[in-house]
Design an enzyme around this catalytic site. Sequence first.
Site, short mmCIF file in Angstrom:
data_model
loop_
_atom_site.label_atom_id
_atom_site.label_comp_id
_atom_site.label_asym_id
_atom_site.label_seq_id
_atom_site.Cartn_x
_atom_site.Cartn_y
_atom_site.Cartn_z
N GLU A 73 0.96 -1.11 0.06
CA GLU A 73 0.04 0.03 0.03
C GLU A 73 0.86 1.37 -0.07
O GLU A 73 0.27 2.26 -0.35
CB GLU A 73 -0.94 0.04 1.17
CG GLU A 73 -2.30 0.64 1.03
CD GLU A 73 -3.40 0.14 1.99
OE1 GLU A 73 -4.20 -0.24 1.83
OE2 GLU A 73 -2.81 0.63 3.14
N HIS A 93 6.72 -26.71 -0.89
CA HIS A 93 5.88 -27.90 -1.40
C HIS A 93 4.91 -27.29 -2.38
O HIS A 93 4.05 -28.09 -3.01
CB HIS A 93 5.42 -28.98 -0.39
CG HIS A 93 6.73 -29.51 0.25
ND1 HIS A 93 6.96 -30.80 0.10
CD2 HIS A 93 7.38 -28.87 1.47
CE1 HIS A 93 8.12 -31.04 0.91
NE2 HIS A 93 8.22 -30.03 1.66
N LYS A 138 -13.98 0.42 -4.30
CA LYS A 138 -15.25 0.75 -3.34
C LYS A 138 -16.38 1.47 -4.11
O LYS A 138 -17.23 1.20 -3.94
CB LYS A 138 -14.76 1.63 -2.19
CG LYS A 138 -13.76 1.13 -1.01
CD LYS A 138 -13.33 2.20 -0.10
CE LYS A 138 -12.33 1.56 0.75
NZ LYS A 138 -11.85 2.65 1.65
O1 PA5 Z 1 -3.39 1.66 6.04
C1 PA5 Z 1 -4.14 2.11 5.79
O2 PA5 Z 1 -4.57 3.49 5.72
C2 PA5 Z 1 -5.54 1.17 5.24
O3 PA5 Z 1 -5.19 -0.14 5.38
C3 PA5 Z 1 -6.61 1.35 6.51
O4 PA5 Z 1 -6.31 1.01 7.63
C4 PA5 Z 1 -7.78 0.48 6.16
O5 PA5 Z 1 -8.22 0.77 4.96
C5 PA5 Z 1 -9.13 0.66 7.45
O6 PA5 Z 1 -9.31 1.86 7.55
P1 PA5 Z 1 -10.11 2.70 8.48
O7 PA5 Z 1 -9.41 2.46 9.59
O8 PA5 Z 1 -10.51 3.82 8.20
O9 PA5 Z 1 -11.35 1.76 8.79
#
Ligand code: PA5
Length: 453
Positions: free
Chosen positions: A289, A310, A424
Amino acid sequence: MISLNFDFKNALKFISKAQIEQLQEALDHQFIAVREKTGRGNDFLGWTDLPTSVDESLVSKIEAAAARFREKSEVSVVVGIGGSYLGARAVIDALSPNFNFLKKKQGNPIVCYAGNNISEDYLAELLEVLDAKDYTMTVISKSGTTTEPALAFRLLRDHMEAKYGKEESKNRIIAITDAERGALKQLADEEGYETFVVPDNVGGRYSVLTPVGLLPIAIAGLDIRKLMQGADEMAQFSEKSFDIKENPVAAYAAVRHALYLKGFTTEIMVNYEPALFYFTEWWKQLYGESQGKESKGIFPAGVSNTTDLHSMGQYIQEGMRNLFETVLSVEKPAHELLVPKDEKNLDKLNYLAGKAIHEVNHMAELGTTLAHVDGGVPNLRVTVPAINENTIGQLIYFYEMACAVGGYLLEINPFDQPGVEAYKKNMFALLGKPGFEKETEAIQNRLKDETKN
Ligand code: PA5
């Protein structure tokens, strides 16, 4: 003093020391940009200060809340996804006994997870289990609007209120969310749940050392002070010098960048301890990310050996040659178990009799490393002496800092995640969420066209 060691000698067949060291000047700039908070996404660099400036009253408040939950529950559910879930799970799994979930209650509730998927079966089966268990729940969402945890929380809250009543449920729910904004903050205030704050300047995937990670970790009975101490040791050490020859964070960031520039575009984190499975998942999210954007970045993958030798071993040995591996190696296990001698020796294993199982595992690790290097896969190795709170803390800061500095080497912002919104938008359009009418029409037309073709 840190006990983590980084070794890249098995990459030097593929890149030269000079190719690595020529990144030193750029690295110096990137380290300073992180430290001085002057680089891209600098609003989200609060995580760099977490281990060194620990808020004592916050840690005590977390410990008190965790003690209350531990007293009350056989099971404690953590509701969250992505950065609001993986850090806690990575640490809890790494530091808890492997078969914890089968053990009787020994003062530590079993921590289980929800809101990290949208599976009806998963949720229904969890509710079934919770019918028969005393439980508490921590709901974590920085935005307070993420579909997966919001959906799970709605179901779990209904279940809890039906089981314990509304008043008692208030003692069994803790919300971790934004200080001021969002639906979860509003709900928590209205219902009177105890709350903790996700700091504004810390993004989800860098939040394991905030209440997001620390509260569930403390509920599981683990020592969050030692974890912070380990992270602090790594933070202090990596501040002293940015020299690739001295600082493992600098070396890791530089070597993986040098490999990337030579076309090694997939990094596989390899572990030989099942307890580290979720640590690998946490690392995958952190790097995926943070660095996968603007058509750049190394694809982070993970394998758990020897299990995956494996299944994935064939590809790694002989598939496309764009892979490199980073082994997370543990020197000493917590237990000692020797291979027994067997009179009949039908399985022909007596040559191992008297050896520790760990030695066998270690030789598998070494043998695999050499085979993969021979097969064209550069190998990096991060070693810790043992898995404990201190070393996991060191590893967290090591990987976070290398990720930030590496992101700057790629000239991207390692602290945003604009690409996550695309799915989304489609999902909301398909589900007919109010406000998405135009997108709903467009996606329905597109699906019709696809059916025609
Ligand atoms: O690293 C990030 O920003 C994302 O992975 C969020 O943590 C994830 O989408 C969850 O978001 P939120 O805490 O707003 O529910």
